[in-house]
Design a protein around this motif. Sequence first.
Motif, PDB file in Angstrom:
ATOM      1  N   HIS A  34       0.830  -1.213   0.000  1.00 23.94           N
ATOM      2  CA  HIS A  34       0.000   0.000   0.000  1.00 23.94           C
ATOM      3  C   HIS A  34       0.860   1.258   0.000  1.00 23.94           C
ATOM      4  O   HIS A  34       0.518   2.246  -0.652  1.00 23.94           O
ATOM      5  N   ILE A  50      -4.176  -3.128  -5.608  1.00 22.11           N
ATOM      6  CA  ILE A  50      -3.862  -2.465  -4.337  1.00 22.11           C
ATOM      7  C   ILE A  50      -4.550  -1.097  -4.267  1.00 22.11           C
ATOM      8  O   ILE A  50      -5.044  -0.686  -3.209  1.00 22.11           O
ATOM      9  N   CYS A  97      -7.908  -1.786  -3.064  1.00 17.69           N
ATOM     10  CA  CYS A  97      -8.034  -2.417  -1.747  1.00 17.69           C
ATOM     11  C   CYS A  97      -8.128  -1.339  -0.666  1.00 17.69           C
ATOM     12  O   CYS A  97      -7.258  -0.481  -0.559  1.00 17.69           O
ATOM     13  N   GLN A 122      -8.410  -1.901   2.659  1.00 15.84           N
ATOM     14  CA  GLN A 122      -8.017  -2.355   3.993  1.00 15.84           C
ATOM     15  C   GLN A 122      -6.739  -1.650   4.445  1.00 15.84           C
ATOM     16  O   GLN A 122      -5.938  -1.211   3.615  1.00 15.84           O
ATOM     17  N   HIS A 176      -2.820  -7.171   6.317  1.00 12.72           N
ATOM     18  CA  HIS A 176      -4.001  -7.948   5.908  1.00 12.72           C
ATOM     19  C   HIS A 176      -3.616  -8.827   4.725  1.00 12.72           C
ATOM     20  O   HIS A 176      -2.701  -8.486   3.969  1.00 12.72           O
ATOM     21  N   HIS A 182      -3.571 -10.632   1.095  1.00 10.48           N
ATOM     22  CA  HIS A 182      -3.938 -10.395  -0.309  1.00 10.48           C
ATOM     23  C   HIS A 182      -3.770 -11.723  -1.035  1.00 10.48           C
ATOM     24  O   HIS A 182      -2.898 -12.503  -0.661  1.00 10.48           O
TER      25      HIS A 182
HETATM   26 ZN   LIG Z   1      -4.632  -4.263   0.696  1.00  5.33          ZN
END
Ligand SMILES: [Zn+2]
Length: 470
Positions: free
Chosen positions: A394, A432, A435, A437, A441, A443
């Motif tokens: 991220h 990403i 995503c 989150q 976490h 993936h």
């Molecule tokens: Zn993620």
Amino acid sequence: MSNIKCVDKFGKAEEDIVQEPEARLKQLISNSAVHVDADIPIRRYYRSGQELLRMAITYHEEGSQENAYTLYHKYMVLFLQEISKHPEYSTYPIEIKKRNKKRCMSLLEVAEKLKKQLFERYQAEYEKFVTQQVLVEQELDKRRQQELEERRRLIEEEEARTLGHEDAKSRRLDHEDDEARRSRWQEEDSEEGHRHSPPPPAYHDVVWSTNEDDDNSRCSSAALYPSQSLDLPSAPQQQDFPALPSSDTTTSSRIAVPQLPSRALKPVSGSSSGSNSVPSIDRSSKPTSLLGGGGASLRRVRLPQKMVDQFMLLAATNTARNIETCGVLAGIMRKGELHVTHLLIPKQSGTPDSCTTQHEEQLFAVQDKHDIITLGWIHTHPTQTAFLSSVDLHTHCSYQLMMPEAVAVVCAPKHKETAVFTLTPDHGLNYIAQCKQTGFHPHPAHPPLFVKAAHAVLENNADIEVIDLR
Ligand SMILES: [Zn+2]
Ligand SMILES: [Zn+2]
């Protein structure tokens, strides 16, 4: 607007060779599409805008007109149009917004001038291409004509050969006939005395009838000429041309007209861009990364090996305490390649598996002072191997969304491992970015979200300037 297609000698379109000038400009503009992502903080856009402009100016100075125009255009689209759609826009400092708009207005003139130059260049390339196309067509016509003549010649030769053969056959028959006549005459002569005149001479250009019932010799002209039913190849009709490859006669299959290589049709572009090839154009009109060069492929990123070595030394204390260290890679663009020239160590706080930068504005001030652009980041994994954790993915995503060539360098001293990673551009980057989150976490591992960066090169002799802000 239509593309000119290369048409080969069978009338088949091979590929688009060159576009009309208007279409090429339109393509450039569609490459400059900018999409503002509400999840990326607005300050990052203003930050990247600075870098965008830096790259545009470098491209312009180096004579890379397409790239310069694409980036100027992106900058203007971003700050005159798209940025106001960002949810933080209304609360962002008004003086920064004003400054950027003012810069956009001054760029309008620069971009327009570039656009005019590009149009003139495209126009010249297009005209040159059309002229070449006409010459190629003329050459093909000439070859078609030559082929036709060659066919005619071969057919005539074939006819002459066939005629000669028939003639020889006639003569053989003729000769046999004479012999028979002579012997018959001799037989009669011996039986009945000299009732007949001497045997007739053996004519070689007439055929004597061999009809046993008709003792009177008779001349026939029929065998002098070939029968109308002779199976000769007929002359090709102009409108049937070309009929290669032919399966009917060996005559035509012996004639091979070399095809002109299609490469010869490609125009050579003007030297004003410093490039001799028609610029490769990404034909998709989807928005590209803000700091992307506009081309279809990634630019090379050169990283000094010394940068890695010095970073490990600077991180040594943290590493010994099992604390991560991170740094920012910055540098310049030169001749279409990105060079990491600076390693910036920001104020930060680390844990065994994470590292957070603080006081980003200090980083930005240093970058502005040195006129350098962000090319990626580097961090240690004190005990783990070299890979990108979900948090790393991220973190890196925000770098790569802005700069498609941005790299993530991971140093794993315990495993004596250093790797340069990138999110897979066709999957990982989008995945990403979508995503939502946070924290660590899981993936899905397949298809891969990140890979070793094939466009990155570690250089042994390049220097690095380290600026430690801690
Ligand atoms: Zn993620
Ligand atoms: Zn990590």
